[in-house]
Design a protein around this motif. Sequence first.
Motif, PDB file in Angstrom:
ATOM      1  N   GLY A 191      -7.548   2.736  25.127  1.00  0.00           N
ATOM      2  CA  GLY A 191      -6.891   2.302  23.815  1.00  0.00           C
ATOM      3  C   GLY A 191      -6.219   1.641  23.348  1.00  0.00           C
ATOM      4  N   ASN A 192      -5.866   2.104  22.170  1.00  0.00           N
ATOM      5  CA  ASN A 192      -5.041   1.309  20.872  1.00  0.00           C
ATOM      6  C   ASN A 192      -4.503   1.782  20.050  1.00  0.00           C
ATOM      7  OD1 ASN A 192      -4.851  -1.009  20.196  1.00  0.00           O
ATOM      8  ND2 ASN A 192      -6.842  -2.000  19.644  1.00  0.00           N
ATOM      9  N   SER A 193      -3.999   1.183  19.054  1.00  0.00           N
ATOM     10  CA  SER A 193      -3.519   1.934  17.923  1.00  0.00           C
ATOM     11  C   SER A 193      -3.577   1.212  16.576  1.00  0.00           C
ATOM     12  CB  SER A 193      -1.726   2.052  18.785  1.00  0.00           C
ATOM     13  OG  SER A 193      -1.649   2.752  19.579  1.00  0.00           O
ATOM     14  N   ILE A 194      -3.977   2.268  15.939  1.00  0.00           N
ATOM     15  CA  ILE A 194      -4.174   2.001  13.896  1.00  0.00           C
ATOM     16  C   ILE A 194      -2.954   2.578  13.189  1.00  0.00           C
ATOM     17  CG2 ILE A 194      -6.626   1.565  14.634  1.00  0.00           C
ATOM     18  CD1 ILE A 194      -6.746   3.748  13.051  1.00  0.00           C
ATOM     19  N   LEU A 232       1.050  -0.915  -0.279  1.00  0.00           N
ATOM     20  CA  LEU A 232       0.009   0.041  -0.423  1.00  0.00           C
ATOM     21  C   LEU A 232       1.100   0.921  -0.118  1.00  0.00           C
ATOM     22  CD1 LEU A 232      -3.030  -0.751   1.957  1.00  0.00           C
ATOM     23  CD2 LEU A 232      -3.034  -0.377   0.423  1.00  0.00           C
ATOM     24  N   SER A 233       1.442   0.600   0.669  1.00  0.00           N
ATOM     25  CA  SER A 233       2.772   2.594   0.984  1.00  0.00           C
ATOM     26  C   SER A 233       3.536   1.980   1.809  1.00  0.00           C
ATOM     27  CB  SER A 233       1.832   3.673   1.375  1.00  0.00           C
ATOM     28  OG  SER A 233       2.773   4.332   2.001  1.00  0.00           O
ATOM     29  N   SER A 234       5.384   3.001   1.122  1.00  0.00           N
ATOM     30  CA  SER A 234       6.410   2.784   2.362  1.00  0.00           C
ATOM     31  C   SER A 234       6.091   3.269   3.505  1.00  0.00           C
ATOM     32  CB  SER A 234       7.740   3.325   1.106  1.00  0.00           C
ATOM     33  OG  SER A 234       7.753   2.106   0.173  1.00  0.00           O
ATOM     34  N   TRP A 235       5.634   4.339   3.167  1.00  0.00           N
ATOM     35  CA  TRP A 235       5.322   5.378   5.045  1.00  0.00           C
ATOM     36  C   TRP A 235       4.434   4.635   5.592  1.00  0.00           C
ATOM     37  CZ3 TRP A 235       9.064   7.713   6.577  1.00  0.00           C
ATOM     38  CH2 TRP A 235      10.386   8.237   5.954  1.00  0.00           C
ATOM     39  N   TRP A 236       4.530   4.505   6.954  1.00  0.00           N
ATOM     40  CA  TRP A 236       3.122   4.583   7.878  1.00  0.00           C
ATOM     41  C   TRP A 236       3.054   5.407   9.368  1.00  0.00           C
ATOM     42  CZ3 TRP A 236      -0.364   0.591   6.622  1.00  0.00           C
ATOM     43  CH2 TRP A 236      -0.004  -0.391   5.128  1.00  0.00           C
ATOM     44  N   VAL A 237       1.807   5.159   9.371  1.00  0.00           N
ATOM     45  CA  VAL A 237       2.045   6.325  10.856  1.00  0.00           C
ATOM     46  C   VAL A 237       1.440   5.553  11.529  1.00  0.00           C
ATOM     47  CG1 VAL A 237       1.046   8.930  11.302  1.00  0.00           C
ATOM     48  CG2 VAL A 237       2.142   8.506   9.437  1.00  0.00           C
ATOM     49  N   LYS A 238       1.644   5.475  13.015  1.00  0.00           N
ATOM     50  CA  LYS A 238       0.584   5.523  13.767  1.00  0.00           C
ATOM     51  C   LYS A 238      -0.215   6.252  14.832  1.00  0.00           C
ATOM     52  CE  LYS A 238       1.683   2.230  18.003  1.00  0.00           C
ATOM     53  NZ  LYS A 238       2.706   1.877  18.897  1.00  0.00           N
ATOM     54  N   ILE A 239      -0.976   5.970  14.286  1.00  0.00           N
ATOM     55  CA  ILE A 239      -2.069   6.834  15.199  1.00  0.00           C
ATOM     56  C   ILE A 239      -3.235   6.055  16.384  1.00  0.00           C
ATOM     57  CG2 ILE A 239      -4.594   8.263  14.945  1.00  0.00           C
ATOM     58  CD1 ILE A 239      -2.279   8.989  13.333  1.00  0.00           C
ATOM     59  N   PRO A 240      -3.042   7.076  17.624  1.00  0.00           N
ATOM     60  CA  PRO A 240      -3.841   6.107  19.457  1.00  0.00           C
ATOM     61  C   PRO A 240      -4.885   6.616  18.722  1.00  0.00           C
ATOM     62  CG  PRO A 240      -2.179   7.736  19.737  1.00  0.00           C
ATOM     63  CD  PRO A 240      -1.809   7.978  17.715  1.00  0.00           C
ATOM     64  N   VAL A 241      -5.822   5.129  19.122  1.00  0.00           N
ATOM     65  CA  VAL A 241      -7.386   5.557  18.792  1.00  0.00           C
ATOM     66  C   VAL A 241      -7.781   4.679  20.427  1.00  0.00           C
ATOM     67  CG1 VAL A 241      -7.912   5.954  16.920  1.00  0.00           C
ATOM     68  CG2 VAL A 241      -7.725   3.745  17.949  1.00  0.00           C
ATOM     69  N   TYR A 242      -9.214   5.734  20.183  1.00  0.00           N
ATOM     70  CA  TYR A 242      -9.799   5.002  21.565  1.00  0.00           C
ATOM     71  C   TYR A 242     -10.374   3.624  21.156  1.00  0.00           C
ATOM     72  CZ  TYR A 242     -13.130   3.187  25.503  1.00  0.00           C
ATOM     73  OH  TYR A 242     -13.807   2.817  26.565  1.00  0.00           O
ATOM     74  N   ASP A 243     -10.485   2.527  21.707  1.00  0.00           N
ATOM     75  CA  ASP A 243     -11.065   1.428  21.469  1.00  0.00           C
ATOM     76  C   ASP A 243     -11.995   0.692  21.895  1.00  0.00           C
ATOM     77  OD1 ASP A 243     -12.045  -1.584  20.790  1.00  0.00           O
ATOM     78  OD2 ASP A 243      -9.978  -2.552  20.130  1.00  0.00           O
ATOM     79  N   PRO A 244     -13.474   1.221  21.620  1.00  0.00           N
ATOM     80  CA  PRO A 244     -14.767   0.975  22.253  1.00  0.00           C
ATOM     81  C   PRO A 244     -14.970  -0.652  23.241  1.00  0.00           C
ATOM     82  CG  PRO A 244     -15.369   1.600  20.332  1.00  0.00           C
ATOM     83  CD  PRO A 244     -13.856   1.634  20.555  1.00  0.00           C
ATOM     84  N   GLU A 245     -14.638  -1.649  21.846  1.00  0.00           N
ATOM     85  CA  GLU A 245     -14.770  -3.345  22.358  1.00  0.00           C
ATOM     86  C   GLU A 245     -14.045  -3.883  23.884  1.00  0.00           C
ATOM     87  OE1 GLU A 245     -14.337  -5.743  19.708  1.00  0.00           O
ATOM     88  OE2 GLU A 245     -15.927  -4.531  17.877  1.00  0.00           O
ATOM     89  N   ARG A 246     -12.548  -3.171  24.077  1.00  0.00           N
ATOM     90  CA  ARG A 246     -12.302  -3.275  24.727  1.00  0.00           C
ATOM     91  C   ARG A 246     -11.404  -2.423  25.832  1.00  0.00           C
ATOM     92  NH1 ARG A 246      -6.044  -3.999  21.645  1.00  0.00           N
ATOM     93  NH2 ARG A 246      -5.719  -5.086  23.705  1.00  0.00           N
ATOM     94  N   GLY A 247     -12.546  -1.109  25.581  1.00  0.00           N
ATOM     95  CA  GLY A 247     -12.453  -0.014  27.054  1.00  0.00           C
ATOM     96  C   GLY A 247     -10.797   0.820  27.334  1.00  0.00           C
TER      97      GLY A 247
END
Length: 318
Positions: free
Chosen positions: A35-38, A18-33
């Motif tokens: 924070g998570n990252s994508i 898809l790409s050679s560059w990737w950015v890790k973005i912190p998000v809130y995961d409501p199922e796990r209650g």
Amino acid sequence: VVLRNDVFDVSYDEDTVLSSWWVKIPVYDPERGRGNSIWCPAHVPHKDKQLVRTGDIRDSELVRRDGDWYVHLVVKRSVTVQDEYDDVLAIDMGARWVATCAFLSDRKTTFYGEKVRRIREHYKQLRKSIGKAKPRQGQQVVERIGDAEARKVDDRLHKIARQIVEDAEERNALIAVGDLGGIRKDNDKGQYVNDKTHKMPFARLLNYIEYKAHDAGIDVQLVKEYDTSKTCNRCACEGVRETQGRFECPECGLDDNADKNGALNIGKRALGKFSKPLSEAGAVLAQPETQVIVQRDDEPANLSVSVGSTPSGGTPRL
């Protein structure tokens, strides 16, 4: 959205599809209650790739604009600035001109800010007309045009800063800028002047000048602005300003643009020329960071500036 550098990351992998560059973005995961990252595929402009690879990424921003997402990266790296200069480019910031730049050697002066004033005045009138025509929906429209105004002003400031640094490079000049710290405090000059002064993006312009200059190996010195607007740059006597843009000296007869006069005083103060009584000007004046020899002449003098160190210890931040 501010992205803290301890939960945010940028990675390069040339083997991904898809790409050679990737950015890790912190998000809130409501199922796990919690924070998570994508990891999101990203496009890094070619001119910035080396900087992103080698620099130290600090707290950055996630921004949504016109349906697209952007990450504004803040990258810290060390640069080396030179310690010898042939001239001084002094900058006075004010309400009429966002930057008045004057070389100390020959007093060549450039005024910047007319287009910034036009942009701000255009959007100011636009906001007034929208507010009157659509009192209910007007607020949302005003916010959108405010974003457009900010982008246009920001683009103009980048161009001004780039031109200033290019001029300094051409003459191998140290950049001296009047320190406007506290300009908004106890400085009521009426609604019209206050509106122009308090909303001018001085801090942003200074930031752009500093990092562009440091990237070019040029030092930027902040100089106290106290009394530079009312002191004659030729004889150091107190002058008269009957109008906002004109400076007159009753002692030596100087009649010149007030902002140009202020800029020249900033440049001379950076050299330390007025740090002692005028009768002593022309001696070698030593300061912790700068040692220069200046002449006391009514005409421009050849300057040789030697800077021992930068305020940040030789490693300014970008």
